[in-house]
Write an enzyme that holds these catalytic residues in place. Structure first.
Site, mmCIF file in Angstrom:
data_model
loop_
_atom_site.group_PDB
_atom_site.id
_atom_site.type_symbol
_atom_site.label_atom_id
_atom_site.label_comp_id
_atom_site.label_asym_id
_atom_site.label_seq_id
_atom_site.Cartn_x
_atom_site.Cartn_y
_atom_site.Cartn_z
ATOM 1 N N ASN A 188 0.899 -1.154 -0.180
ATOM 2 C CA ASN A 188 -0.049 -0.146 -0.042
ATOM 3 C C ASN A 188 0.919 1.183 -0.299
ATOM 4 O O ASN A 188 1.453 1.758 0.921
ATOM 5 C CB ASN A 188 -0.805 -0.046 1.140
ATOM 6 C CG ASN A 188 -1.626 1.177 1.224
ATOM 7 O OD1 ASN A 188 -2.006 2.218 0.512
ATOM 8 N ND2 ASN A 188 -2.473 1.236 2.420
ATOM 9 N N TRP A 189 1.014 1.939 -1.178
ATOM 10 C CA TRP A 189 1.873 3.054 -1.358
ATOM 11 C C TRP A 189 1.268 4.285 -0.794
ATOM 12 O O TRP A 189 1.946 5.311 -0.717
ATOM 13 C CB TRP A 189 2.364 3.217 -2.858
ATOM 14 C CG TRP A 189 3.226 2.094 -3.288
ATOM 15 C CD1 TRP A 189 4.037 1.389 -2.473
ATOM 16 C CD2 TRP A 189 3.868 1.967 -4.462
ATOM 17 N NE1 TRP A 189 4.687 0.425 -3.305
ATOM 18 C CE2 TRP A 189 4.791 0.957 -4.275
ATOM 19 C CE3 TRP A 189 3.646 2.614 -5.891
ATOM 20 C CZ2 TRP A 189 5.622 0.348 -5.475
ATOM 21 C CZ3 TRP A 189 4.294 2.333 -6.974
ATOM 22 C CH2 TRP A 189 5.217 1.124 -6.898
ATOM 23 N N LYS A 190 0.179 4.214 -0.397
ATOM 24 C CA LYS A 190 -0.598 5.485 0.082
ATOM 25 C C LYS A 190 -0.644 6.701 -0.860
ATOM 26 O O LYS A 190 -0.183 6.481 -2.205
ATOM 27 C CB LYS A 190 -0.202 5.670 1.505
ATOM 28 C CG LYS A 190 -0.328 4.632 2.240
ATOM 29 C CD LYS A 190 -0.228 4.939 3.791
ATOM 30 C CE LYS A 190 -0.455 3.337 4.586
ATOM 31 N NZ LYS A 190 -0.191 3.563 5.874
ATOM 32 N N GLU A 196 -5.886 -4.560 10.621
ATOM 33 C CA GLU A 196 -4.763 -3.318 10.747
ATOM 34 C C GLU A 196 -5.086 -2.409 11.793
ATOM 35 O O GLU A 196 -5.985 -1.505 11.796
ATOM 36 C CB GLU A 196 -4.714 -2.248 9.670
ATOM 37 C CG GLU A 196 -4.355 -3.123 8.297
ATOM 38 C CD GLU A 196 -3.698 -2.036 7.326
ATOM 39 O OE1 GLU A 196 -2.590 -2.400 6.903
ATOM 40 O OE2 GLU A 196 -4.152 -0.926 7.087
ATOM 41 N N HIS A 230 -9.655 1.385 4.626
ATOM 42 C CA HIS A 230 -8.378 1.662 5.405
ATOM 43 C C HIS A 230 -8.689 2.946 6.492
ATOM 44 O O HIS A 230 -9.511 3.528 6.295
ATOM 45 C CB HIS A 230 -7.588 2.387 4.463
ATOM 46 C CG HIS A 230 -5.787 2.220 5.011
ATOM 47 N ND1 HIS A 230 -5.667 3.128 6.041
ATOM 48 C CD2 HIS A 230 -4.971 1.454 4.917
ATOM 49 C CE1 HIS A 230 -4.446 2.828 6.203
ATOM 50 N NE2 HIS A 230 -4.117 1.799 5.815
ATOM 51 N N GLY A 266 2.828 -0.983 4.304
ATOM 52 C CA GLY A 266 2.831 0.307 3.867
ATOM 53 C C GLY A 266 4.275 0.757 3.610
ATOM 54 O O GLY A 266 4.975 0.514 2.594
ATOM 55 N N GLY A 267 4.697 1.540 4.611
ATOM 56 C CA GLY A 267 6.066 2.080 4.630
ATOM 57 C C GLY A 267 7.144 1.402 4.063
ATOM 58 O O GLY A 267 7.828 1.792 3.244
ATOM 59 N N GLY A 280 2.197 2.705 10.638
ATOM 60 C CA GLY A 280 3.048 3.567 10.591
ATOM 61 C C GLY A 280 3.958 3.952 12.012
ATOM 62 O O GLY A 280 4.385 4.969 11.975
HETATM 63 P P1 PGA Z 1 2.617 0.546 7.585
HETATM 64 O O1 PGA Z 1 1.076 0.682 6.966
HETATM 65 O O2 PGA Z 1 3.100 -0.874 7.072
HETATM 66 O O3 PGA Z 1 3.349 1.671 7.276
HETATM 67 O O4 PGA Z 1 2.227 0.382 9.112
HETATM 68 C C1 PGA Z 1 0.271 -0.294 6.938
HETATM 69 C C2 PGA Z 1 -1.033 0.218 6.391
HETATM 70 O O5 PGA Z 1 -1.601 1.271 6.637
HETATM 71 O O6 PGA Z 1 -1.590 -0.453 5.323
#
Ligand code: PGA
Length: 217
Positions: A9-11, A144, A95, A201-202, A150
């Protein structure tokens, strides 16, 4: 071997140039057949992402990070499921960042899920805990917990497994864990019997780290 989902998930990250750079680092990656790797870039880079996956014959699929709750029509600024289907076969819905920042509620999320399914997309539905309302027609569930996203403080694999067991009594669907997943901890989740992968994510923004996650998962 059970299928293992690895959803990046690159957001709201990456320009086209940065996507080109990411793929230039990862283009020789191979993955075991049981790994289902799904890249979820921002809308603006869906086309580039698809082209690079095709050109390099990468074992990746594509998801979008959001979808309109409406069909095609007079909905300024919205992107609907049939448009996304040109590039992707998955979509992330629910999300916690969208629940919080865009005030998306259960009703809207169930409408988005219906539109996604009508457009032929598979839905990866994010929940914040075992109590989150889940539409019946989702395809994959991603647990999640908000405190883990994050923050560098993931939930424990034991607790994630507990949530997975509880949910699988109601939904016989793949269950993913998400929240501060890294190459270092990925295996502690995917080695759990009831956990079928991760939403990342990150750590997915860095091609080297994500490549390690693919190899270690
Ligand atoms: P993260 O994010 O791996 O940066 O904690 C996960 C997400 O929100 O999908």
């Amino acid at each position: 071997m059970k299928p293992i989902f690895l959803v990046a998930n690159w957001k709201s990250n990456k320009t086209i140039k940065e996507v080109l750079e990411w793929f230039s680092e990862i283009k020789s990656i191979t993955a075991d057949n049981n790994k289902k790797i799904i890249i979820c870039p921002p809308f603006t880079t869906l086309e580039t992402t698809k082209r690079l996956i095709d050109e390099n014959s990468l074992p990746f699929e594509i998801g979008s990070q959001n979808i309109s709750a409406f069909n095609q029509g007079a909905y300024t600024g919205e992107i609907n499921s049939t448009q996304v289907k040109d590039f992707a076969n998955y979509v992330i819905i629910g999300h916690s960042e969208r629940r919080e920042n865009q005030k998306e509620d259960d009703l809207l999320l169930s409408e988005k899920t219906d539109r996604a399914k009508e457009g032929g997309l598979k839905v990866i539905y994010c929940i914040q805990g075992a109590g989150t309302v889940i539409p019946e027609n989702v395809d994959v569930i991603a647990y999640e917990p908000v405190f883990a996203i994050g923050t560098g403080t993931p939930d424990t694999p034991e607790n994630a497994e507990k949530v997975a067991k509880e949910l699988k009594k109601r939904f016989q669907k793949p269950f993913l864990y998400g929240g501060s997943v890294t190459a270092e901890n990925i295996r502690s989740y995917t080695s759990k019997e009831e956990i079928d992968g991760a939403l990342i994510g990150g750590a997915s923004l860095d091609p080297h780290e994500f490549g390690k996650i693919i190899n270690l998962a």
